[in-house]
Design a protein around this motif. Structure first.
Motif, PDB file in Angstrom:
ATOM      1  N   ALA B   3       5.700 -21.699 -25.912  1.00 23.58           N
ATOM      2  CA  ALA B   3       5.534 -21.858 -24.310  1.00 23.58           C
ATOM      3  C   ALA B   3       4.585 -23.076 -24.441  1.00 23.58           C
ATOM      4  O   ALA B   3       3.230 -22.868 -25.006  1.00 23.58           O
ATOM      5  CB  ALA B   3       5.068 -20.866 -23.685  1.00 23.58           C
ATOM      6  N   SER B   8       4.917 -22.576 -18.162  1.00 25.67           N
ATOM      7  CA  SER B   8       4.915 -21.055 -17.903  1.00 25.67           C
ATOM      8  C   SER B   8       5.599 -20.656 -16.468  1.00 25.67           C
ATOM      9  O   SER B   8       6.428 -20.044 -16.444  1.00 25.67           O
ATOM     10  CB  SER B   8       3.686 -20.670 -17.964  1.00 25.67           C
ATOM     11  N   PRO B   9       4.707 -20.990 -15.421  1.00 22.42           N
ATOM     12  CA  PRO B   9       5.557 -20.537 -14.214  1.00 22.42           C
ATOM     13  C   PRO B   9       6.396 -21.391 -13.562  1.00 22.42           C
ATOM     14  O   PRO B   9       6.084 -22.661 -13.682  1.00 22.42           O
ATOM     15  CB  PRO B   9       4.211 -20.668 -13.238  1.00 22.42           C
ATOM     16  N   LEU B  12       6.313 -24.523 -10.508  1.00 25.86           N
ATOM     17  CA  LEU B  12       5.106 -24.496  -9.609  1.00 25.86           C
ATOM     18  C   LEU B  12       4.430 -25.626  -9.468  1.00 25.86           C
ATOM     19  O   LEU B  12       3.122 -25.666  -8.708  1.00 25.86           O
ATOM     20  CB  LEU B  12       4.489 -23.401  -9.915  1.00 25.86           C
ATOM     21  N   VAL B  15       3.006 -27.255  -4.317  1.00 28.24           N
ATOM     22  CA  VAL B  15       2.820 -26.225  -3.793  1.00 28.24           C
ATOM     23  C   VAL B  15       3.543 -26.419  -2.275  1.00 28.24           C
ATOM     24  O   VAL B  15       3.274 -27.156  -1.829  1.00 28.24           O
ATOM     25  CB  VAL B  15       1.288 -25.761  -3.673  1.00 28.24           C
ATOM     26  N   ASN B  16       4.322 -25.026  -2.140  1.00 24.22           N
ATOM     27  CA  ASN B  16       4.933 -25.060  -0.878  1.00 24.22           C
ATOM     28  C   ASN B  16       4.075 -24.466   0.146  1.00 24.22           C
ATOM     29  O   ASN B  16       3.657 -23.660   0.180  1.00 24.22           O
ATOM     30  CB  ASN B  16       6.194 -24.297  -1.016  1.00 24.22           C
ATOM     31  N   LEU B  17       3.779 -25.404   1.162  1.00 22.10           N
ATOM     32  CA  LEU B  17       2.884 -24.622   2.256  1.00 22.10           C
ATOM     33  C   LEU B  17       3.478 -23.936   3.129  1.00 22.10           C
ATOM     34  O   LEU B  17       2.746 -23.200   4.204  1.00 22.10           O
ATOM     35  CB  LEU B  17       1.848 -25.908   2.899  1.00 22.10           C
ATOM     36  N   GLY B  18       4.794 -23.864   3.112  1.00 18.03           N
ATOM     37  CA  GLY B  18       5.470 -23.099   4.357  1.00 18.03           C
ATOM     38  C   GLY B  18       5.135 -23.546   5.899  1.00 18.03           C
ATOM     39  O   GLY B  18       5.022 -24.901   6.010  1.00 18.03           O
ATOM     40  N   THR B  19       4.937 -22.683   6.409  1.00 19.13           N
ATOM     41  CA  THR B  19       4.871 -22.969   7.974  1.00 19.13           C
ATOM     42  C   THR B  19       3.358 -23.508   8.144  1.00 19.13           C
ATOM     43  O   THR B  19       3.064 -24.313   9.064  1.00 19.13           O
ATOM     44  CB  THR B  19       4.812 -21.752   8.643  1.00 19.13           C
ATOM     45  N   LEU B  20       2.457 -23.486   7.100  1.00 22.44           N
ATOM     46  CA  LEU B  20       1.057 -23.991   7.104  1.00 22.44           C
ATOM     47  C   LEU B  20       1.246 -25.521   7.114  1.00 22.44           C
ATOM     48  O   LEU B  20       0.508 -25.988   7.996  1.00 22.44           O
ATOM     49  CB  LEU B  20       0.415 -23.504   5.824  1.00 22.44           C
ATOM     50  N   ASP B  21       2.141 -26.143   6.683  1.00 19.82           N
ATOM     51  CA  ASP B  21       2.375 -27.471   6.595  1.00 19.82           C
ATOM     52  C   ASP B  21       2.564 -27.969   8.130  1.00 19.82           C
ATOM     53  O   ASP B  21       2.504 -29.192   8.331  1.00 19.82           O
ATOM     54  CB  ASP B  21       3.394 -28.116   5.559  1.00 19.82           C
ATOM     55  N   ARG B  30      -8.520 -29.491   6.874  1.00 19.21           N
ATOM     56  CA  ARG B  30      -8.684 -30.333   5.677  1.00 19.21           C
ATOM     57  C   ARG B  30      -9.237 -31.697   6.255  1.00 19.21           C
ATOM     58  O   ARG B  30     -10.160 -32.231   5.393  1.00 19.21           O
ATOM     59  CB  ARG B  30      -7.218 -30.343   5.195  1.00 19.21           C
TER      60      ARG B  30
END
Lengths: 155, 155
Positions: B3, B8-9, B12, B15-21, B30
């Motif tokens: 590895a 590993s992850p 990733l 970063v997906n901020l989803g609705t935060l964005d 910010r």
DNA sequence: TATTGTTATACTCTATAACTATA
DNA sequence: TATAGTTATAGAGTATAACAATA
């Protein structure tokens, strides 16, 4: 002739902000402050502060994310992330699992009860977002663009 | 197969901020944060923090203003204004004079040395403002309008 | 040596409540 | 009683530095 209420300082009813009134930074602080308070008194009353909520949202959207990356996403030092994670973990809202690939890293994910809280909270958060959206109105795209640029480009 | 770093992850990197964005409040924080830091490391290095600077500006623009009105102007409680005023006074940047009309009230005004500091600071503050102005570009009027509305209208 | 996360610690900013003095 | 400002105090929120474990 008696000095009456409000008469003493001549002509000071309206405060003159001078160049401050044209300063983006000043208005940025006032808006952020007002928005934070409004959030805290709606969703925050339901047990999750803005910072914790943001972290939980990042985790739900990025299962397996580590604390370093989370900190970057929300613009906080890793040492500021630790207590947030501890709170969320102690409340059973998230899981921590050591990565099999790198045992220094802790993979964060949301729990069932975390999802439940999020579901319960979403209406309040939505309400807050909608308030902001309503206030911003047609300006929202421009506002977001400007805010993103400021956060990313200022040095 | 070993590895390797970053592998590993899976997936990733971003970063997906989803609705935060899409949340104004998140970007507000910010942007305010970034702007505050930038200010503190330019003008702030020259001995006046954003809060103190804002207070001094309000005073210079409103000679004779009291601490209550000052607090309202910068959206702070009077108990938060006191230490700011003390700092400015101890540094000889402002004068305090009891009002002849109402001896509870203290009239604030800038001193010669306060003006001098302001003059010395203005280039740095201007530079910071210009940075923000440049980043905002043509969006500035819309940005300011939206920020003002948010600060004034959110509940 | 470098990196992930924790701990210890301290600093800044802010408000609430109780107080003094004036009104 | 009400208001202007002060004081005492406490609580968020954050960062720096040193650390342990792991890479």
């Amino acid at each position: 002739m008696v000095a009456r209420k409000r008469v003493s300082p001549p002509g000071l009813r309206v405060v003159n902000l001078g160049t401050l009134d044209d300063a983006i930074g000043f208005h940025l602080r006032r808006a952020q402050d007002a928005s934070f308070r409004a959030f805290a008194s709606s969703a925050g009353r339901h047990d999750l502060k803005p910072g914790h909520f943001a972290a939980l949202l990042v985790i739900v959207n990025n299962p397996g994310i580590g604390q370093g990356a989370l900190g970057q996403a929300i613009s906080r030092d890793k040492s500021s992330v630790t207590p947030i994670i501890q709170t969320l973990f102690n409340r059973g809202l998230i899981d921590r699992q050591t990565s099999a690939f790198d045992r220094r890293r802790i993979q964060l994910s949301i729990t069932t009860s975390g999802r439940a809280l999020l579901r319960r909270l979403v209406p309040h958060v939505r309400a807050h977002d909608r308030k902001l959206d309503t206030i911003a109105g047609a300006d929202k795209p421009v506002l977001l663009r400007a805010l993103r640029r400021i956060a990313n480009e200022i040095s």
